[in-house]
Write a protein that holds these residues in place. Structure first.
Motif, mmCIF file in Angstrom:
data_model
loop_
_atom_site.group_PDB
_atom_site.id
_atom_site.type_symbol
_atom_site.label_atom_id
_atom_site.label_comp_id
_atom_site.label_asym_id
_atom_site.label_seq_id
_atom_site.Cartn_x
_atom_site.Cartn_y
_atom_site.Cartn_z
ATOM 1 N N GLU A 50 -29.894 -55.741 17.030
ATOM 2 C CA GLU A 50 -29.263 -57.030 16.760
ATOM 3 C C GLU A 50 -27.792 -56.867 16.386
ATOM 4 O OE1 GLU A 50 -31.797 -58.524 13.713
ATOM 5 O OE2 GLU A 50 -33.080 -59.641 15.120
ATOM 6 N N GLY A 51 -27.455 -55.781 15.671
ATOM 7 C CA GLY A 51 -26.069 -55.554 15.290
ATOM 8 C C GLY A 51 -25.170 -55.378 16.497
ATOM 9 N N PHE A 52 -25.577 -54.532 17.433
ATOM 10 C CA PHE A 52 -24.790 -54.352 18.657
ATOM 11 C C PHE A 52 -24.739 -55.637 19.469
ATOM 12 C CE2 PHE A 52 -25.110 -53.648 23.250
ATOM 13 C CZ PHE A 52 -23.855 -53.090 23.497
ATOM 14 N N TYR A 53 -25.864 -56.307 19.568
ATOM 15 C CA TYR A 53 -25.985 -57.537 20.351
ATOM 16 C C TYR A 53 -25.055 -58.629 19.810
ATOM 17 C CZ TYR A 53 -28.600 -61.203 22.860
ATOM 18 O OH TYR A 53 -28.973 -62.242 23.680
ATOM 19 N N LEU A 54 -25.002 -58.769 18.490
ATOM 20 C CA LEU A 54 -24.169 -59.799 17.880
ATOM 21 C C LEU A 54 -22.691 -59.474 18.036
ATOM 22 C CD1 LEU A 54 -23.998 -62.407 16.307
ATOM 23 C CD2 LEU A 54 -24.285 -61.112 14.191
ATOM 24 N N ARG A 55 -22.320 -58.218 17.872
ATOM 25 C CA ARG A 55 -20.914 -57.836 18.048
ATOM 26 C C ARG A 55 -20.456 -58.078 19.484
ATOM 27 N NH1 ARG A 55 -22.544 -53.734 14.463
ATOM 28 N NH2 ARG A 55 -23.028 -52.324 16.199
ATOM 29 N N ALA A 56 -21.344 -57.829 20.448
ATOM 30 C CA ALA A 56 -21.003 -58.111 21.838
ATOM 31 C C ALA A 56 -20.826 -59.608 22.061
ATOM 32 C CB ALA A 56 -22.092 -57.561 22.765
ATOM 33 N N ALA A 57 -21.673 -60.428 21.431
ATOM 34 C CA ALA A 57 -21.554 -61.882 21.564
ATOM 35 C C ALA A 57 -20.249 -62.378 20.950
ATOM 36 C CB ALA A 57 -22.749 -62.568 20.897
ATOM 37 N N TRP A 58 -19.847 -61.814 19.817
ATOM 38 C CA TRP A 58 -18.563 -62.193 19.220
ATOM 39 C C TRP A 58 -17.421 -61.910 20.183
ATOM 40 C CZ3 TRP A 58 -19.544 -59.413 13.892
ATOM 41 C CH2 TRP A 58 -20.367 -60.225 13.109
ATOM 42 N N ARG A 59 -17.506 -60.781 20.884
ATOM 43 C CA ARG A 59 -16.422 -60.406 21.793
ATOM 44 C C ARG A 59 -16.359 -61.331 22.996
ATOM 45 N NH1 ARG A 59 -14.951 -54.133 23.137
ATOM 46 N NH2 ARG A 59 -12.926 -54.511 24.123
ATOM 47 N N MET A 60 -17.512 -61.870 23.408
ATOM 48 C CA MET A 60 -17.536 -62.774 24.561
ATOM 49 C C MET A 60 -17.159 -64.195 24.190
ATOM 50 S SD MET A 60 -20.940 -61.561 26.675
ATOM 51 C CE MET A 60 -22.010 -61.371 25.255
ATOM 52 N N ALA A 61 -17.375 -64.583 22.955
ATOM 53 C CA ALA A 61 -17.134 -65.962 22.535
ATOM 54 C C ALA A 61 -15.645 -66.253 22.446
ATOM 55 C CB ALA A 61 -17.804 -66.232 21.190
ATOM 56 N N SER A 62 -15.312 -67.515 22.587
ATOM 57 C CA SER A 62 -13.919 -67.944 22.454
ATOM 58 C C SER A 62 -13.695 -68.800 21.220
ATOM 59 C CB SER A 62 -13.494 -68.738 23.703
ATOM 60 O OG SER A 62 -14.347 -69.862 23.889
ATOM 61 N N THR A 63 -14.730 -69.504 20.747
ATOM 62 C CA THR A 63 -14.610 -70.372 19.572
ATOM 63 C C THR A 63 -15.256 -69.750 18.344
ATOM 64 O OG1 THR A 63 -14.611 -72.331 20.985
ATOM 65 C CG2 THR A 63 -15.089 -72.660 18.647
ATOM 66 N N ASN A 64 -16.513 -69.360 18.485
ATOM 67 C CA ASN A 64 -17.263 -68.799 17.358
ATOM 68 C C ASN A 64 -17.022 -67.298 17.249
ATOM 69 O OD1 ASN A 64 -19.098 -71.174 16.422
ATOM 70 N ND2 ASN A 64 -19.268 -71.169 18.651
#
Length: 206
Positions: free
Chosen positions: A95-109
């Motif tokens: 989940e830690g890696f997954y969430l950090r990757a999502a942060w990098r893809m997001a533009s607002t959140n």
């Protein structure tokens, strides 16, 4: 008792190893999947570091990034997860890696740095919604359900589920004790069997 056994092939004693790679997946002698999880994480980080730079260079939208992530990184990150027994520590690593990757893809959140140098992190559901992803546990469960549909009606599976632990057995989580909808899988497998063999279904077989 298993560690005291010695296996001999063609007159030579086979070497005992703690981890063995089989079909690209690491299998541990104590049935612990943590090393397999860490191996997949290492591969996924290396590939994501290269792909994310390309996506940023082309200014890809967050939804497109999410689709590419699922098509490429998931294949590495969750390889072999159908048979994993995930401990809370292993799931937290994923989940830690997954969430950090999502942060990098997001533009607002995205994480924001405050005036006092502290960090403010967005809500995880909001990040996942923006990039079009589900929690990592959802994808693991879907893969388990796929495998369960093949083995859930086998007699040996019932023997495993209804068996009792031997004295001295390590109290680790068994594969079938993880979140799965076995009743739904059984019903679906029986329905497919009836469609494939209608004559057996009429005779009460299959």
């Amino acid at each position: 008792r298993a560690l005291d056994q010695e296996f001999i092939a063609y007159g030579e004693t086979l070497e005992r190893v703690e981890v063995f790679k089989y079909l690209g997946q690491l299998l541990a002698f104590d049935n612990n999947d943590l090393q397999a999880v860490h191996s997949n994480l290492k591969k996924a980080r290396q590939v994501w570091a290269r792909i994310s730079r390309v996506l940023q260079a082309h200014n890809a939208s967050h939804r497109v990034c999410g689709m590419i992530y699922k098509a490429t990184i998931h294949a590495l990150l969750l390889f072999g997860s159908e048979t994993w027994c995930l401990t809370p520590a292993a799931l937290k690593s994923l989940e830690g890696f997954y969430l950090r990757a999502a942060w990098r893809m997001a533009s607002t959140n995205k994480p924001q740095r405050e005036a006092d140098s502290s960090w403010r992190y967005p809500d995880t559901p909001a990040v996942m919604e923006e990039v079009g992803l589900h929690p990592i546990a959802h994808y693991v469960e879907v893969r388990r359900q796929t495998i369960a549909s093949y083995i859930v009606n086998w007699p040996i599976f019932d023997c495993c589920v209804n068996g009792e632990r031997r004295r001295g057995t390590n109290p680790h989580l068994w594969w079938w004790e993880q979140p799965m909808h076995l009743d739904e899988v059984r019903a679906g497998a029986q329905a497919l069997a009836m469609v494939a063999n209608p004559e057996d279904a009429v005779n009460g077989e299959g």
